[in-house]
Design a protein around this motif. Structure first.
Motif, PDB file in Angstrom:
ATOM      1  N   PRO A  59      55.979 -25.916  45.034  1.00 47.21           N
ATOM      2  CA  PRO A  59      56.222 -27.033  45.358  1.00 47.21           C
ATOM      3  C   PRO A  59      58.236 -26.980  45.626  1.00 47.21           C
ATOM      4  N   ASP A  60      58.680 -28.054  46.009  1.00 49.17           N
ATOM      5  CA  ASP A  60      60.062 -28.211  46.145  1.00 49.17           C
ATOM      6  C   ASP A  60      61.053 -27.502  44.878  1.00 49.17           C
ATOM      7  N   PRO A  61      61.849 -26.517  45.120  1.00 46.88           N
ATOM      8  CA  PRO A  61      62.416 -26.098  43.873  1.00 46.88           C
ATOM      9  C   PRO A  61      63.210 -26.930  43.227  1.00 46.88           C
ATOM     10  N   THR A  62      63.779 -28.164  43.855  1.00 50.46           N
ATOM     11  CA  THR A  62      64.353 -29.105  43.297  1.00 50.46           C
ATOM     12  C   THR A  62      63.694 -30.049  42.519  1.00 50.46           C
ATOM     13  N   ALA A  63      62.334 -30.085  42.672  1.00 54.79           N
ATOM     14  CA  ALA A  63      61.594 -30.988  42.141  1.00 54.79           C
ATOM     15  C   ALA A  63      61.183 -30.672  40.570  1.00 54.79           C
ATOM     16  N   LEU A  64      60.998 -31.631  39.788  1.00 56.15           N
ATOM     17  CA  LEU A  64      60.473 -31.339  38.598  1.00 56.15           C
ATOM     18  C   LEU A  64      59.336 -30.482  38.697  1.00 56.15           C
ATOM     19  N   PRO A  65      59.088 -29.440  37.453  1.00 52.88           N
ATOM     20  CA  PRO A  65      57.979 -28.356  37.826  1.00 52.88           C
ATOM     21  C   PRO A  65      56.604 -28.570  37.629  1.00 52.88           C
ATOM     22  N   LEU A  66      56.282 -29.698  36.810  1.00 60.30           N
ATOM     23  CA  LEU A  66      54.872 -29.936  36.487  1.00 60.30           C
ATOM     24  C   LEU A  66      54.326 -31.168  36.897  1.00 60.30           C
ATOM     25  N   ALA A  67      53.229 -31.097  37.536  1.00 59.22           N
ATOM     26  CA  ALA A  67      52.497 -32.343  38.046  1.00 59.22           C
ATOM     27  C   ALA A  67      51.528 -32.781  36.992  1.00 59.22           C
ATOM     28  N   ARG A  68      51.951 -33.966  36.092  1.00 54.57           N
ATOM     29  CA  ARG A  68      51.259 -34.366  35.100  1.00 54.57           C
ATOM     30  C   ARG A  68      51.092 -35.879  34.986  1.00 54.57           C
ATOM     31  N   THR A  69      49.706 -36.228  34.581  1.00 60.65           N
ATOM     32  CA  THR A  69      49.716 -37.573  33.890  1.00 60.65           C
ATOM     33  C   THR A  69      50.136 -37.870  32.646  1.00 60.65           C
ATOM     34  N   VAL A  70      51.132 -38.750  32.489  1.00 59.20           N
ATOM     35  CA  VAL A  70      51.704 -39.016  31.173  1.00 59.20           C
ATOM     36  C   VAL A  70      51.398 -40.588  30.626  1.00 59.20           C
ATOM     37  N   GLY A  71      51.064 -40.738  29.422  1.00 59.29           N
ATOM     38  CA  GLY A  71      50.879 -42.141  28.874  1.00 59.29           C
ATOM     39  C   GLY A  71      51.114 -42.322  27.507  1.00 59.29           C
ATOM     40  N   PHE A  72      51.625 -43.522  27.424  1.00 60.55           N
ATOM     41  CA  PHE A  72      51.625 -43.962  25.773  1.00 60.55           C
ATOM     42  C   PHE A  72      50.548 -45.212  25.493  1.00 60.55           C
ATOM     43  N   ALA A  73      50.331 -45.064  24.194  1.00 59.93           N
ATOM     44  CA  ALA A  73      49.462 -45.912  23.460  1.00 59.93           C
ATOM     45  C   ALA A  73      50.391 -46.529  22.385  1.00 59.93           C
TER      46      ALA A  73
ATOM     47  N   ALA B  19      38.879 -36.372  25.484  1.00 57.00           N
ATOM     48  CA  ALA B  19      38.784 -36.467  27.030  1.00 57.00           C
ATOM     49  C   ALA B  19      39.511 -35.379  27.991  1.00 57.00           C
ATOM     50  N   GLY B  20      40.110 -34.436  27.226  1.00 63.74           N
ATOM     51  CA  GLY B  20      40.799 -33.488  27.727  1.00 63.74           C
ATOM     52  C   GLY B  20      42.215 -33.434  27.998  1.00 63.74           C
ATOM     53  N   GLY B  21      42.804 -34.368  27.219  1.00 69.36           N
ATOM     54  CA  GLY B  21      44.369 -34.485  27.425  1.00 69.36           C
ATOM     55  C   GLY B  21      45.129 -33.839  26.147  1.00 69.36           C
ATOM     56  N   ARG B  22      46.234 -33.858  25.780  1.00 71.74           N
ATOM     57  CA  ARG B  22      46.831 -33.335  24.669  1.00 71.74           C
ATOM     58  C   ARG B  22      47.942 -34.319  24.001  1.00 71.74           C
ATOM     59  N   VAL B  23      48.103 -34.432  22.938  1.00 73.63           N
ATOM     60  CA  VAL B  23      48.985 -35.240  22.263  1.00 73.63           C
ATOM     61  C   VAL B  23      50.485 -34.508  22.362  1.00 73.63           C
ATOM     62  N   VAL B  24      51.509 -35.177  22.808  1.00 73.76           N
ATOM     63  CA  VAL B  24      52.903 -34.484  23.078  1.00 73.76           C
ATOM     64  C   VAL B  24      53.524 -34.945  21.761  1.00 73.76           C
ATOM     65  N   LYS B  25      53.340 -36.128  21.132  1.00 73.86           N
ATOM     66  CA  LYS B  25      54.057 -36.430  19.783  1.00 73.86           C
ATOM     67  C   LYS B  25      53.717 -37.680  19.614  1.00 73.86           C
ATOM     68  N   THR B  26      53.793 -38.095  18.459  1.00 76.37           N
ATOM     69  CA  THR B  26      53.583 -39.371  17.925  1.00 76.37           C
ATOM     70  C   THR B  26      55.143 -39.969  17.443  1.00 76.37           C
ATOM     71  N   ILE B  27      55.538 -41.275  18.020  1.00 77.97           N
ATOM     72  CA  ILE B  27      56.796 -41.891  18.049  1.00 77.97           C
ATOM     73  C   ILE B  27      56.532 -43.156  16.859  1.00 77.97           C
ATOM     74  N   GLY B  28      56.684 -43.139  15.737  1.00 76.61           N
ATOM     75  CA  GLY B  28      56.664 -44.330  15.049  1.00 76.61           C
ATOM     76  C   GLY B  28      55.009 -44.771  15.208  1.00 76.61           C
ATOM     77  N   ASP B  29      54.849 -45.962  15.760  1.00 74.98           N
ATOM     78  CA  ASP B  29      53.845 -46.634  15.975  1.00 74.98           C
ATOM     79  C   ASP B  29      53.032 -46.247  17.450  1.00 74.98           C
ATOM     80  N   ALA B  30      53.517 -45.426  18.022  1.00 76.75           N
ATOM     81  CA  ALA B  30      52.951 -44.987  19.476  1.00 76.75           C
ATOM     82  C   ALA B  30      52.714 -43.482  19.757  1.00 76.75           C
ATOM     83  N   VAL B  31      51.667 -43.291  20.561  1.00 83.59           N
ATOM     84  CA  VAL B  31      51.586 -41.883  20.983  1.00 83.59           C
ATOM     85  C   VAL B  31      51.752 -41.709  22.234  1.00 83.59           C
ATOM     86  N   LEU B  32      52.345 -40.506  22.503  1.00 85.23           N
ATOM     87  CA  LEU B  32      52.707 -39.923  23.873  1.00 85.23           C
ATOM     88  C   LEU B  32      51.683 -38.745  24.025  1.00 85.23           C
ATOM     89  N   PHE B  33      50.940 -38.984  25.302  1.00 88.13           N
ATOM     90  CA  PHE B  33      49.893 -38.006  25.952  1.00 88.13           C
ATOM     91  C   PHE B  33      50.279 -37.672  27.186  1.00 88.13           C
TER      92      PHE B  33
END
Length: 366
Positions: free
Chosen positions: A180-194, A229-243
């Motif tokens: 990828p473009d060296p100036t771009a952020l390195p990882l292609a990921r789907t990110v989400g919050f619940a 489902a094959g994802g990973r929890v990055v962290k819990t933030i109070g009453d939310a989850v970032l995956f």
């Protein structure tokens, strides 16, 4: 393992202090006979007092006076190992600081989590008040310690092996002309919050035991859905989850699973009838979910990038038990018969301007 029947805890500061001192000697592997100045003098000719003080503060522990003898041979060994990596040129000094900070932050949170879980377990199983339960756990930490340490090492090895596998699978066959473009952020990921709906209302009036059970069951259910489902929890933030997920289909499955499991299994009518505290509310609760595919930076055990911000804003405007994504991510899912895409009216999102969200639903199965 500790006896299933705890003894009556001995009250008084002298008993607690002596127990802590015995545990201190067992865990630290020697007497506290060294000072910060001693560590600096013995760690190597190029290790300064400032280096050792920085190591200690980065680990997240209180900074003693430079002449105070609070360190052991094990502390000296730890300083020597990390400074040796820098001295040999294997890592840079700032990387050593980052690695140490990661250990300190994670270990502090892990110890707090584990000890509080043990206190809650003892209090619940033996009908003890919180103070008595803490004193029982203090008496038993020398027995719990080796097991917790062994489990920590096992979990760390498994996660490191899993990380190695992901890197090999994602980047092992990459060619130079595909990078990828060296100036771009390195990882292609789907990110989400619940994000839990009406957390304050649902937990109003709960005592410490019920509140702990509510939060723990929510986090457990969310983590189970994400990992299944094959994802990973990055962290819990109070009453939310970032995956995060490595591809958009996995990300969509995680998001839909969270909305379904944490929403449809809740008896909403029953909860309303009792003002938000139905039995179901103590186990699961509706969530709003937003997810986006994009490039991110992974640092400090977290992820950063525009797509993270977009996912968070979409979560804010989603209806309970529904999933929203952005038009670009929806395009990646278009044509997949497993998903139904429903464009929504444009909305103004804070800091992002006008966005036309797309609701994602699972297609009906025959």
């Amino acid at each position: 393992m500790p006896d299933a029947t705890p003894p009556e805890p001995v009250r008084g500061p002298d008993h607690a202090r002596s127990t802590a001192e015995e545990l201190d000697a067992a865990l630290l592997g020697g007497d506290r006979s060294l000072s910060l100045r001693d560590l600096a003098a013995r760690a190597g000719d190029d290790v300064s007092l400032e280096d050792v003080a920085l190591f200690w503060s980065t680990l997240g522990l209180p900074q003693p006076d430079v002449e105070e003898q609070v360190f052991t041979q094990a502390d000296l060994d730890a300083v020597t190992r990390i400074t040796g990596l820098v001295r040999s040129g294997q890592i840079e000094r700032r990387t050593a600081i980052t690695l140490t900070r990661a250990l300190g932050h994670t270990s502090e949170r892990l110890v707090l989590w584990q000890v509080e879980a043990l206190v809650e377990d003892v209090a619940s199983r033996h009908a003890l008040d919180d103070t008595s339960a803490r004193l029982v756990v203090l008496d038993r930490l020398d027995e719990y310690g080796p097991l917790l340490e062994a489990q920590l090492v096992h979990a760390w090895r498994r996660h490191l092996a899993a990380m190695a596998g992901r890197i090999a699978g994602e980047f092992g066959s990459a060619r130079a002309d595909e990078l990828p473009d060296p100036t771009a952020l390195p990882l292609a990921r789907t990110v989400g919050f619940a994000d839990m709906v009406s957390f304050t209302r649902r937990t109003a009036g709960l005592g410490p035991t019920d509140l702990s059970a509510f939060v723990q069951r929510f986090e457990t259910a969310a983590r189970d859905v994400v990992t299944a489902a094959g994802g990973r929890v990055v962290k819990t933030i109070g009453d939310a989850v970032l995956f995060v997920a490595d591809d958009v289909v996995t990300g969509a499955d995680v998001a839909l699973g969270l909305a379904r499991v944490l929403g449809e299994e809740l008896d909403v009518e029953a909860e309303r009838a009792v003002g938000g505290l139905a039995e179901g509310a103590r186990g699961v609760t509706p969530v709003r979910v937003g997810f986006v595919q994009g490039r991110v930076l992974s640092r400090f055990g977290d992820v950063f990038g525009p797509s993270v911000n977009v996912a968070a804003r979409l979560t804010d405007i989603a209806e309970p038990s529904t999933v929203l994504t952005d038009p670009q991510t929806a395009t990646l899912l278009r044509g997949d018969p497993r998903y139904v895409l429903e464009p929504q009216p444009s909305r103004e999102l804070a800091g992002l301007g006008s966005v036309a969200p797309v609701r994602v639903r699972a297609a009906a199965t025959s």
